[in-house]
Design an enzyme around this catalytic site. Structure first.
Site, mmCIF file in Angstrom:
data_model
loop_
_atom_site.group_PDB
_atom_site.id
_atom_site.type_symbol
_atom_site.label_atom_id
_atom_site.label_comp_id
_atom_site.label_asym_id
_atom_site.label_seq_id
_atom_site.Cartn_x
_atom_site.Cartn_y
_atom_site.Cartn_z
ATOM 1 N N HIS A 195 44.495 37.669 40.178
ATOM 2 C CA HIS A 195 45.472 37.640 41.137
ATOM 3 C C HIS A 195 45.085 38.485 42.231
ATOM 4 C CE1 HIS A 195 46.918 35.461 37.820
ATOM 5 N NE2 HIS A 195 47.859 34.686 38.580
ATOM 6 N N ALA A 236 43.216 29.332 34.854
ATOM 7 C CA ALA A 236 43.587 27.988 34.805
ATOM 8 C C ALA A 236 44.562 27.760 36.206
ATOM 9 C CB ALA A 236 44.745 27.868 33.612
ATOM 10 N N TYR A 261 55.674 35.411 38.981
ATOM 11 C CA TYR A 261 55.374 35.293 37.364
ATOM 12 C C TYR A 261 56.630 36.223 36.673
ATOM 13 C CZ TYR A 261 50.821 33.607 38.713
ATOM 14 O OH TYR A 261 49.872 32.810 38.984
#
Ligand code: X8Z
Ligand code: ZN
Length: 647
Positions: free
Chosen positions: A544, A386, A554
């Site tokens: 990532h 996403a 995060y």
């Protein structure tokens, strides 16, 4: 992904404040030689600095937009051509950035107006795209490796060995796909994509089957390893050219404090939350040991990484049925409610938007609905991970997701829309200010709002019929939240712990995988489910890493979102325990949030934090306050168990 703007994440980079970070050595003042006299040429002036920043704004805008357009094309249609076009656009951007960053250092000693000084600083700490060497061939190679690694990840397809349990699942899926008209030969032969392998881990509790899904996906990352080794060499060379020790130091320079201080800061935050994580780990391990047997999950050892309901064991909410504190008390099942309520992808995104507009924030622009990608298109390879975008840096908002109708993706939709609303409220700023106050802020906005998706809110919007407020239902609910939020904390920390060490050379390629599992053990208390070797590249199985998106953001976001939530709850007039608050419908909370979003990266992050929370410090206090009921319950429940593991 060497994307100009880490696509889903944020456009630009992790820019941060002026005057901090490793100060690049000013270039030597050029000296003009003449036959008899040495004439010192005047250094650059404040006016020149200002003019340079204006010029850089225009040029960066052009290059970032070009890169972002090419990235969008590639992310929604991975082919050799789109990969090459994205690499080319990023190469041009990297070339300009390299020169501009060097030029910015020549203004380092001047007295400048704060806006100019901050933009120059933000330029020097630009982390995305990664800094490239000045050598054109090396730069082209770096850009093409970036596109390649993300492409390998996006296209990943695992064909289960014949006679495996997973092959049966693949065959069943193939049958369904055939009926739907899918024509991809490999998929019709039973090969599986990441999303399907993730579903196995989310739904099956068969030890072997979960292992096959885990092994299948992790095996695909082997192909990424040689590219990653080269990527590290090239990006580090680029970082050195702009006076950083390595790429990790550049990443840590983006937080309005020195890289060394940031390392201490993130460690301080981890120490604040570690005891809560250890309690959760202890309880979950005991439950899984009961379920799978002590031979598979030792009561005082590490948990095998494939049993937590998630490919990376980063969020554990899918195993809630296995660890429900009170099976007979009420549990909320948002996935079931969404399915029952006839939610499709569009309706889920609309629901997300309605939360933001309930706060008095603007509706999403019409183009968002026309240009976004909510589903995996048939017959095209896409990056399903996403992401949120402002492709032209001028309110061209989009999300790109392969949405599943479940509670996890409902949270992710809020998460992505949080990025979009940040973009929306700062798009009129200079391009270098079009970013989060720090990158953790950008990741925390949507999550903070999703914390208001409480049972009372779900009832209000008609997704559930009743709210039960007894003690047992509360502990059940907190367990669901903790499996999502608390379980993530060590994972959020360790990814860049690994990369910082890789970039600094403390972890060399011959120890990439071993060091990865040492950190998984140390922070998460997990073990690989089967023997690993240096042929494996398990870090590469996480998006990532091949996409080169820094991850500490995060970790910070998990902490910041509770600080935002608490402050916005106060603004909304909420009284009572934090876990009961929903800011849905509060214009006061919305106004406060909007004020912070509008700042973008124009001010050091403590100022932005102060706008919402009144505090200038990141602090896990509100997270701990939110989970107070569960923490007490866990401590009792774990009495008599020996918690923790050998690190
Ligand atoms: O990558 C994301 C978002 C896009 S910025 C979907 N997240 C991290 C992950 O998936 O690993 C959100 C939570 C952590
Ligand atoms: Zn994000």
């Amino acid at each position: 992904m060497l994307r100009a703007l880490p696509p889903l994440l944020i456009p630009l980079t992790a820019l941060s404040l002026a005057a901090c970070g490793p100060k690049p050595a000013p270039e030597k003042t050029p000296v003009k030689e003449t036959a008899k006299v040495e004439v010192k040429i005047k250094g650059p002036t404040a006016e020149e600095a200002k003019a340079f920043v204006a010029e850089a704004d225009a040029e960066l805008r052009r290059l970032f937009v070009a890169s972002s357009e090419a990235e969008w094309e590639k992310n929604t249609n991975i082919t050799d051509e789109t990969e090459a076009a994205a690499a080319k656009a990023n190469e041009a951007l990297m070339e300009y950035l390299g020169g501009a960053i060097k030029k910015a250092t020549t203004f380092a000693d001047l007295e400048l107006d704060p806006e100019t000084a901050r933009q120059l600083h933000l330029l020097r700490v630009t982390a995305s795209p990664p800094p490239a060497p000045a050598d054109a061939a090396a730069r082209a190679e770096l850009a093409s490796i970036g596109a390649k690694m993300e492409g390998i990840y996006g296209k990943g397809l695992h064909c289960p060995p014949k006679a495996s349990k997973l092959a049966k699942v693949g065959a069943k899926l193939a049958k369904e796909k055939k009926a739907k008209g899918v024509t991809d030969e490999q998929e019709l032969a039973g090969c599986m994509r990441l999303g399907e392998l993730e579903d196995v881990l989310a739904e099956s509790r068969d030890y072997e089957l979960q292992l096959e899904a885990w092994r299948g996906w992790h095996g695909l990352a082997r192909e990424i390893r040689p590219h990653y080794v080269r990527f590290v060499e090239l990006a580090n060379a680029g970082a050195k050219e702009i006076q950083y020790a390595d790429l990790g130091e550049l990443w840590r320079a983006g937080y309005d404090m020195s890289p060394a201080d940031f390392e201490k800061e993130s460690e301080r935050l981890w120490q604040q939350v570690k005891p809560l994580y250890e309690q959760l780990h202890c309880y979950v391990r005991a439950e899984l040991s009961d379920k799978y047997g002590a031979d598979k999950v030792a009561a005082d050892g590490l948990i095998p990484a494939h049993l937590l309901g998630n490919m990376w064991a980063q969020e554990w909410a899918n195993i809630y049925p296995e660890v429900t504190p009170y099976a007979k008390a009420k549990s909320i099942d948002v996935t079931k409610a969404l399915k029952k309520g006839g939610y499709d992808e569009l309706k889920m995104v609309k629901l997300g938007e309605s939360f933001f507009t309930s706060l008095g924030l603007d509706p999403l622009p019409a183009t968002f609905w026309e240009r976004s990608m909510f589903q995996k298109p048939e017959g095209r390879e896409v990056v399903c991970h996403a992401s949120a975008w402002d492709v032209t840096f001028s309110d061209d908002l989009r999300i790109k997701m392969c949405i599943k109708i479940n509670s996890e993706d409902l949270i992710t939709i809020h998460h992505e829309l949080g990025h979009n609303y940040y973009f929306h409220y700062y798009f009129k700023l200079p391009i270098l200010f079009q970013n989060g106050a720090n990158d953790g802020f950008h990741e925390a906005i949507g999550d903070a709002l999703a914390l208001s998706v409480t049972p009372a809110y779900l009832k209000q919007i008609g997704l559930i019929d009743a709210v039960t407020s007894d003690e047992k239902a509360l502990i059940n609910l907190q367990m669901q939240d903790a499996l999502e939020k608390v379980a993530f904390l060590p994972f959020g920390k360790l990814i860049d712990q690994w990369r910082w060490d890789v970039f600094s050379g403390a972890i060399t390629p011959d120890r990439y995988n071993a060091a990865w599992w040492e950190l998984r053990q140390k922070y998460q208390g997990l073990a690989p489910p089967e023997a690993r070797s240096e042929e494996d590249f398990d870090p590469g199985a996480k998006y990532h890493i091949p996409a080169n998106v820094p991850y500490t953001r995060y970790f910070l976001a998990r902490i910041l979102q509770f600080q935002f939530h608490k402050a916005l709850c106060a603004a909304s007039g909420h009284e009572g325990p934090l876990h009961e608050c929903s800011i849905y419908g509060s214009k006061e909370a919305g106004a406060k949030l909007q004020k912070m979003l509008e700042l973008g990266a124009s001010k050091p992050w403590p100022e932005a934090l102060e706008v919402v929370t009144g505090s200038r410090e990141m602090d896990a206090g509100p997270l701990l306050e939110y989970f107070e009921p569960l923490q007490g319950w866990l401590e009792k429940e774990n009495e008599g168990r020996s918690c923790g593991w050998s690190e």
